[in-house]
Design a protein around this motif. Structure first.
Motif, short mmCIF file in Angstrom:
data_model
loop_
_atom_site.label_atom_id
_atom_site.label_comp_id
_atom_site.label_asym_id
_atom_site.label_seq_id
_atom_site.Cartn_x
_atom_site.Cartn_y
_atom_site.Cartn_z
N LEU A 176 0.82 -1.22 0.00
CA LEU A 176 0.00 0.00 0.00
C LEU A 176 0.85 1.26 0.00
O LEU A 176 1.87 1.33 0.68
CB LEU A 176 -0.90 0.04 1.24
CG LEU A 176 -2.11 -0.88 1.29
CD1 LEU A 176 -2.91 -0.60 2.55
CD2 LEU A 176 -3.00 -0.70 0.07
N PRO A 177 0.41 2.30 -0.73
CA PRO A 177 1.13 3.58 -0.65
C PRO A 177 0.88 4.24 0.72
O PRO A 177 -0.11 3.93 1.39
CB PRO A 177 0.52 4.41 -1.79
CG PRO A 177 -0.79 3.76 -2.09
CD PRO A 177 -0.69 2.32 -1.69
N ASP A 178 1.78 5.16 1.08
CA ASP A 178 1.71 5.83 2.40
C ASP A 178 0.35 6.45 2.70
O ASP A 178 -0.16 6.32 3.81
CB ASP A 178 2.78 6.92 2.49
CG ASP A 178 4.17 6.33 2.67
OD1 ASP A 178 4.28 5.11 2.89
OD2 ASP A 178 5.15 7.10 2.60
N HIS A 179 -0.24 7.15 1.71
CA HIS A 179 -1.50 7.86 2.01
C HIS A 179 -2.63 6.90 2.39
O HIS A 179 -3.49 7.22 3.21
CB HIS A 179 -1.90 8.81 0.88
CG HIS A 179 -2.30 8.12 -0.39
ND1 HIS A 179 -1.39 7.73 -1.34
CD2 HIS A 179 -3.52 7.73 -0.84
CE1 HIS A 179 -2.03 7.15 -2.33
NE2 HIS A 179 -3.32 7.12 -2.06
N LEU B 126 -1.84 15.53 6.69
CA LEU B 126 -0.64 15.51 5.82
C LEU B 126 -0.76 16.60 4.79
O LEU B 126 -1.67 16.61 3.97
CB LEU B 126 -0.52 14.15 5.11
CG LEU B 126 -0.12 12.94 5.95
CD1 LEU B 126 0.20 11.77 5.03
CD2 LEU B 126 1.07 13.22 6.82
N LYS B 127 0.19 17.58 4.85
CA LYS B 127 0.19 18.64 3.84
C LYS B 127 0.95 18.18 2.61
O LYS B 127 0.75 18.69 1.53
CB LYS B 127 0.79 19.91 4.43
CG LYS B 127 -0.08 20.51 5.53
CD LYS B 127 0.39 21.90 5.91
CE LYS B 127 -0.60 22.57 6.84
NZ LYS B 127 -0.57 22.04 8.19
N SER B 128 1.88 17.23 2.80
CA SER B 128 2.57 16.65 1.64
C SER B 128 2.67 15.14 1.87
O SER B 128 1.66 14.50 2.12
CB SER B 128 3.94 17.30 1.45
OG SER B 128 4.70 17.20 2.65
N SER B 129 3.88 14.58 1.84
CA SER B 129 4.01 13.13 2.00
C SER B 129 4.18 12.74 3.47
O SER B 129 4.53 13.57 4.31
CB SER B 129 5.22 12.64 1.22
OG SER B 129 6.40 13.18 1.78
N LEU B 130 3.96 11.47 3.75
CA LEU B 130 4.16 10.94 5.10
C LEU B 130 5.62 11.08 5.51
O LEU B 130 5.92 11.45 6.65
CB LEU B 130 3.72 9.47 5.18
CG LEU B 130 4.02 8.74 6.48
CD1 LEU B 130 3.34 9.40 7.67
CD2 LEU B 130 3.60 7.27 6.38
N SER B 131 6.54 10.80 4.57
CA SER B 131 7.96 10.89 4.92
C SER B 131 8.34 12.32 5.32
O SER B 131 9.03 12.52 6.31
CB SER B 131 8.86 10.40 3.77
OG SER B 131 8.65 11.17 2.63
N SER B 132 7.85 13.32 4.58
CA SER B 132 8.22 14.70 4.97
C SER B 132 7.55 15.09 6.29
O SER B 132 8.12 15.82 7.09
CB SER B 132 7.91 15.71 3.86
OG SER B 132 6.53 15.76 3.64
N TYR B 133 6.35 14.55 6.56
CA TYR B 133 5.68 14.79 7.84
C TYR B 133 6.52 14.24 8.99
O TYR B 133 6.76 14.91 10.00
CB TYR B 133 4.30 14.13 7.81
CG TYR B 133 3.54 14.16 9.12
CD1 TYR B 133 2.74 15.25 9.46
CD2 TYR B 133 3.61 13.09 10.02
CE1 TYR B 133 2.04 15.28 10.65
CE2 TYR B 133 2.91 13.11 11.22
CZ TYR B 133 2.12 14.21 11.53
OH TYR B 133 1.44 14.24 12.73
N LEU B 134 7.02 13.00 8.82
CA LEU B 134 7.82 12.35 9.87
C LEU B 134 9.17 13.03 10.05
O LEU B 134 9.63 13.24 11.17
CB LEU B 134 7.99 10.86 9.57
CG LEU B 134 6.72 10.01 9.67
CD1 LEU B 134 6.95 8.62 9.11
CD2 LEU B 134 6.21 9.93 11.10
#
Length: 194
Positions: free
Chosen positions: A7-10, A69-77
């Motif tokens: 599954l993709p992050d979103h 999430l304003k962008s990707s999960l990785s940038s959020y983390l």
């Protein structure tokens, strides 16, 4: 739940927000190592890096319904890691500045306005973190460290076991150590000198 790996992050985040624990585990396994390496690179300390990453994941699970999430999960983390690390570094700087000025005072015997300001800033910082502790833990910690009651006296007053008192004080010190970025010994020293 083997399909979660693909599954993709979103989509994982959507599952996480609905309370799906397996989605949390997948995010944890997907990101723990890279976040740890990132934190270690900044902090240059393995144990501190590990603590920060654990905090981020605890927070992710506890506040899952509020994640935006304003962008990707990785940038959020990554942003969450950086914010927590910079916050920790700022706390360390406040404490380090105070300890330096205290050493200066011991050597020269005089406090100047800047030192008094630093002392006030540090006292507020420690107090803020004590107030943020869970209420029962805070009550026990304050009886122990501010009113100087023994574990036995606290146990009798609150009608709980001495073991509970001891573990609550120990947990409080661990949390403060993590939040303030200094050793338990330094926190106890500061509590007695501020």
């Amino acid at each position: 739940m083997g399909t979660l790996r693909t599954l993709p992050d979103h989509e994982l985040i959507d599952l996480l927000k609905s309370g799906e624990h397996a989605a949390f585990i997948e995010i944890y396994e997907r990101y723990w190592t890279v976040l740890y390496l990132h934190a270690r690179k900044i902090l240059r300390n393995e144990a501190e890096a590990e603590d920060v990453v654990q905090e981020i994941f605890s927070s992710l699970w506890l506040k899952k319904e509020d994640i935006v999430l304003k962008s990707s999960l990785s940038s959020y983390l990554y942003s969450a890691i950086r914010y927590r690390i910079f916050n920790q570094i700022e706390h360390k700087k406040v404490i380090s500045d105070y300890l330096k000025s205290l050493q200066q005072f011991i050597k020269e015997g005089e406090f100047v306005t800047e030192e008094l300001y630093r002392e006030k800033e540090l006292a507020e910082l420690i107090e803020k973190e004590i107030q943020a502790l869970p209420s029962k833990m805070r009550q026990i910690f304050e009886l122990s460290r501010k009113q100087y009651l023994s574990y036995k006296e606290i146990a009798e007053e609150l009608e709980i076991s001495e073991h509970t008192v001891k573990s609550q004080v120990s947990n409080a010190l661990r949390i403060l150590k993590l939040k303030l970025g200094v050793s338990a010994g330094a926190i106890l020293f500061l509590l007695h000198h501020l």
